[in-house]
Motif scaffolding. Sequence first.
Motif, PDB file in Angstrom:
ATOM      1  N   TYR A  12     -18.494  73.020  19.911  1.00 58.28           N
ATOM      2  CA  TYR A  12     -17.965  72.131  18.872  1.00 58.28           C
ATOM      3  C   TYR A  12     -18.668  70.787  19.045  1.00 58.28           C
ATOM      4  CZ  TYR A  12     -14.256  75.617  18.710  1.00 58.28           C
ATOM      5  OH  TYR A  12     -13.546  76.796  18.605  1.00 58.28           O
ATOM      6  N   THR A  13     -19.344  70.316  18.002  1.00 61.30           N
ATOM      7  CA  THR A  13     -20.144  69.098  18.099  1.00 61.30           C
ATOM      8  C   THR A  13     -19.585  68.031  17.166  1.00 61.30           C
ATOM      9  OG1 THR A  13     -22.110  70.433  18.586  1.00 61.30           O
ATOM     10  CG2 THR A  13     -22.479  68.160  17.886  1.00 61.30           C
ATOM     11  N   TYR A  14     -19.490  66.808  17.698  1.00 58.13           N
ATOM     12  CA  TYR A  14     -18.990  65.676  16.926  1.00 58.13           C
ATOM     13  C   TYR A  14     -19.952  64.502  17.099  1.00 58.13           C
ATOM     14  CZ  TYR A  14     -14.777  68.465  16.963  1.00 58.13           C
ATOM     15  OH  TYR A  14     -13.885  69.493  16.818  1.00 58.13           O
ATOM     16  N   ASP A  15     -20.221  63.815  16.000  1.00 54.22           N
ATOM     17  CA  ASP A  15     -21.059  62.623  16.041  1.00 54.22           C
ATOM     18  C   ASP A  15     -20.145  61.409  15.894  1.00 54.22           C
ATOM     19  OD1 ASP A  15     -22.829  60.531  15.734  1.00 54.22           O
ATOM     20  OD2 ASP A  15     -24.056  61.552  14.231  1.00 54.22           O
ATOM     21  N   LEU A  16     -20.057  60.606  16.939  1.00 56.05           N
ATOM     22  CA  LEU A  16     -19.166  59.449  16.950  1.00 56.05           C
ATOM     23  C   LEU A  16     -19.900  58.137  16.682  1.00 56.05           C
ATOM     24  CD1 LEU A  16     -17.034  60.428  20.091  1.00 56.05           C
ATOM     25  CD2 LEU A  16     -16.691  61.045  17.710  1.00 56.05           C
ATOM     26  N   SER A  17     -21.111  58.229  16.153  1.00 53.51           N
ATOM     27  CA  SER A  17     -21.955  57.043  15.948  1.00 53.51           C
ATOM     28  C   SER A  17     -21.229  55.905  15.249  1.00 53.51           C
ATOM     29  CB  SER A  17     -23.200  57.409  15.133  1.00 53.51           C
ATOM     30  OG  SER A  17     -23.981  58.331  15.824  1.00 53.51           O
ATOM     31  N   SER A  18     -20.531  56.189  14.199  1.00 55.06           N
ATOM     32  CA  SER A  18     -19.888  55.116  13.431  1.00 55.06           C
ATOM     33  C   SER A  18     -18.442  54.876  13.855  1.00 55.06           C
ATOM     34  CB  SER A  18     -19.931  55.466  11.943  1.00 55.06           C
ATOM     35  OG  SER A  18     -19.174  56.644  11.715  1.00 55.06           O
ATOM     36  N   GLN A  19     -18.007  55.525  14.921  1.00 55.56           N
ATOM     37  CA  GLN A  19     -16.592  55.442  15.283  1.00 55.56           C
ATOM     38  C   GLN A  19     -16.300  54.722  16.596  1.00 55.56           C
ATOM     39  OE1 GLN A  19     -14.529  59.188  14.734  1.00 55.56           O
ATOM     40  NE2 GLN A  19     -16.256  59.917  13.524  1.00 55.56           N
ATOM     41  N   VAL A  20     -17.301  54.491  17.398  1.00 58.26           N
ATOM     42  CA  VAL A  20     -17.062  53.898  18.707  1.00 58.26           C
ATOM     43  C   VAL A  20     -17.712  52.529  18.785  1.00 58.26           C
ATOM     44  CG1 VAL A  20     -17.385  54.181  21.198  1.00 58.26           C
ATOM     45  CG2 VAL A  20     -16.995  56.184  19.770  1.00 58.26           C
ATOM     46  N   PRO A  26     -23.161  45.262  22.305  1.00 57.25           N
ATOM     47  CA  PRO A  26     -24.145  46.093  21.585  1.00 57.25           C
ATOM     48  C   PRO A  26     -23.808  47.577  21.702  1.00 57.25           C
ATOM     49  CG  PRO A  26     -25.249  44.406  22.876  1.00 57.25           C
ATOM     50  CD  PRO A  26     -23.788  44.366  23.263  1.00 57.25           C
ATOM     51  N   LEU A  27     -23.994  48.293  20.603  1.00 56.14           N
ATOM     52  CA  LEU A  27     -23.632  49.712  20.562  1.00 56.14           C
ATOM     53  C   LEU A  27     -24.280  50.520  21.674  1.00 56.14           C
ATOM     54  CD1 LEU A  27     -23.456  50.767  16.811  1.00 56.14           C
ATOM     55  CD2 LEU A  27     -21.625  50.661  18.494  1.00 56.14           C
ATOM     56  N   GLU A  28     -25.545  50.279  21.963  1.00 51.03           N
ATOM     57  CA  GLU A  28     -26.212  51.068  23.006  1.00 51.03           C
ATOM     58  C   GLU A  28     -25.540  50.870  24.362  1.00 51.03           C
ATOM     59  OE1 GLU A  28     -28.047  53.971  24.579  1.00 51.03           O
ATOM     60  OE2 GLU A  28     -28.241  53.574  22.440  1.00 51.03           O
ATOM     61  N   GLU A  29     -24.996  49.687  24.631  1.00 52.62           N
ATOM     62  CA  GLU A  29     -24.281  49.452  25.888  1.00 52.62           C
ATOM     63  C   GLU A  29     -22.950  50.208  25.899  1.00 52.62           C
ATOM     64  OE1 GLU A  29     -24.103  45.483  27.530  1.00 52.62           O
ATOM     65  OE2 GLU A  29     -25.940  44.955  26.451  1.00 52.62           O
ATOM     66  N   VAL A  30     -22.280  50.236  24.758  1.00 51.82           N
ATOM     67  CA  VAL A  30     -21.035  51.004  24.654  1.00 51.82           C
ATOM     68  C   VAL A  30     -21.335  52.484  24.864  1.00 51.82           C
ATOM     69  CG1 VAL A  30     -19.131  51.679  23.128  1.00 51.82           C
ATOM     70  CG2 VAL A  30     -19.944  49.313  23.131  1.00 51.82           C
ATOM     71  N   ARG A  35     -21.356  57.537  28.438  1.00 52.19           N
ATOM     72  CA  ARG A  35     -22.108  58.643  29.041  1.00 52.19           C
ATOM     73  C   ARG A  35     -21.678  58.865  30.485  1.00 52.19           C
ATOM     74  NH1 ARG A  35     -26.903  56.034  26.158  1.00 52.19           N
ATOM     75  NH2 ARG A  35     -26.809  57.073  24.137  1.00 52.19           N
ATOM     76  N   ASP A  36     -20.780  58.043  30.958  1.00 48.31           N
ATOM     77  CA  ASP A  36     -20.199  58.169  32.302  1.00 48.31           C
ATOM     78  C   ASP A  36     -18.844  58.858  32.152  1.00 48.31           C
ATOM     79  OD1 ASP A  36     -18.692  57.679  34.682  1.00 48.31           O
ATOM     80  OD2 ASP A  36     -19.902  55.900  35.098  1.00 48.31           O
ATOM     81  N   GLY A  37     -18.675  59.971  32.849  1.00 51.98           N
ATOM     82  CA  GLY A  37     -17.442  60.746  32.739  1.00 51.98           C
ATOM     83  C   GLY A  37     -16.188  59.971  33.100  1.00 51.98           C
ATOM     84  N   ARG A  38     -16.306  58.998  33.987  1.00 50.44           N
ATOM     85  CA  ARG A  38     -15.121  58.215  34.367  1.00 50.44           C
ATOM     86  C   ARG A  38     -14.581  57.420  33.191  1.00 50.44           C
ATOM     87  NH1 ARG A  38     -18.129  55.281  39.157  1.00 50.44           N
ATOM     88  NH2 ARG A  38     -19.572  55.225  37.413  1.00 50.44           N
ATOM     89  N   THR A  39     -15.469  56.997  32.306  1.00 44.75           N
ATOM     90  CA  THR A  39     -15.050  56.265  31.107  1.00 44.75           C
ATOM     91  C   THR A  39     -14.665  57.225  29.992  1.00 44.75           C
ATOM     92  OG1 THR A  39     -16.543  54.449  31.662  1.00 44.75           O
ATOM     93  CG2 THR A  39     -15.773  54.566  29.386  1.00 44.75           C
ATOM     94  N   ALA A  40     -15.565  58.144  29.662  1.00 49.99           N
ATOM     95  CA  ALA A  40     -15.375  59.014  28.500  1.00 49.99           C
ATOM     96  C   ALA A  40     -14.175  59.942  28.634  1.00 49.99           C
ATOM     97  CB  ALA A  40     -16.637  59.840  28.254  1.00 49.99           C
ATOM     98  N   VAL A 119     -23.817  63.716  27.554  1.00 44.97           N
ATOM     99  CA  VAL A 119     -25.168  63.285  27.925  1.00 44.97           C
ATOM    100  C   VAL A 119     -25.840  62.509  26.798  1.00 44.97           C
ATOM    101  CG1 VAL A 119     -27.483  64.082  28.586  1.00 44.97           C
ATOM    102  CG2 VAL A 119     -25.453  65.155  29.582  1.00 44.97           C
ATOM    103  N   GLU A 120     -25.633  62.914  25.562  1.00 43.16           N
ATOM    104  CA  GLU A 120     -26.287  62.268  24.417  1.00 43.16           C
ATOM    105  C   GLU A 120     -25.305  61.448  23.588  1.00 43.16           C
ATOM    106  OE1 GLU A 120     -28.044  65.615  22.435  1.00 43.16           O
ATOM    107  OE2 GLU A 120     -29.594  65.841  23.957  1.00 43.16           O
ATOM    108  N   PHE A 121     -24.238  60.943  24.241  1.00 43.05           N
ATOM    109  CA  PHE A 121     -23.259  60.147  23.517  1.00 43.05           C
ATOM    110  C   PHE A 121     -23.994  59.129  22.659  1.00 43.05           C
ATOM    111  CE2 PHE A 121     -20.033  57.114  22.617  1.00 43.05           C
ATOM    112  CZ  PHE A 121     -18.886  57.867  22.535  1.00 43.05           C
ATOM    113  N   PRO A 122     -23.641  58.994  21.388  1.00 44.88           N
ATOM    114  CA  PRO A 122     -22.391  59.285  20.701  1.00 44.88           C
ATOM    115  C   PRO A 122     -22.229  60.719  20.195  1.00 44.88           C
ATOM    116  CG  PRO A 122     -23.825  58.126  19.210  1.00 44.88           C
ATOM    117  CD  PRO A 122     -24.541  58.197  20.537  1.00 44.88           C
TER     118      PRO A 122
END
Length: 156
Positions: A12-20, A26-30, A35-40, A119-122
């Motif tokens: 199941y694949t979800y693109d969260l680009s516009s949601q997070v 900056p988005l790339e920092e978010v 991409r760290d499991g402790r956060t996600a 790995v490829e968040f978002p």
Amino acid sequence: MELPEISYDEVYTYDLSSQVKFWNLPLEEVYELFRDGRTASRFLERKIPYLFADFKYVDEKGYDWVRKVINKVEGKCVTKNGCNFAPSAMVGSGRKVKPDEVKQHIEESDLDYILMDIVEFPIVRFRFVKGSDLIATHPACTITKAKKWRTKYFNA
């Protein structure tokens, strides 16, 4: 809206680009933080009941959700470093993974897993896996960080 039932071994694949986002970071920092499991994991654990039918978030020792069809389900993030599906009490500095105890826990609890590829968040991918299958294919409770493995499990 009726939520879908899960299907094992489907991706199941979800693109969260516009949601997070977070404040004016900056988005790339978010995305890097997610991409760290402790956060996600904390966010994804809460989202699962809104994506799939019959999940109740409980955050108990050894599992994150309960279901009527599948008794207990644990979520584990797959990061660029792979995935360790041993209980959190066995993971971390100074702790030791005991595969026999993990296997016993899986068998006694009839525990299943949601592997959450960040790995490829978002872009986020979920795959439901039977705990008995996971421990049989990865008896050391660790899934390597190899690209080949992610391609096999997540079509990534």
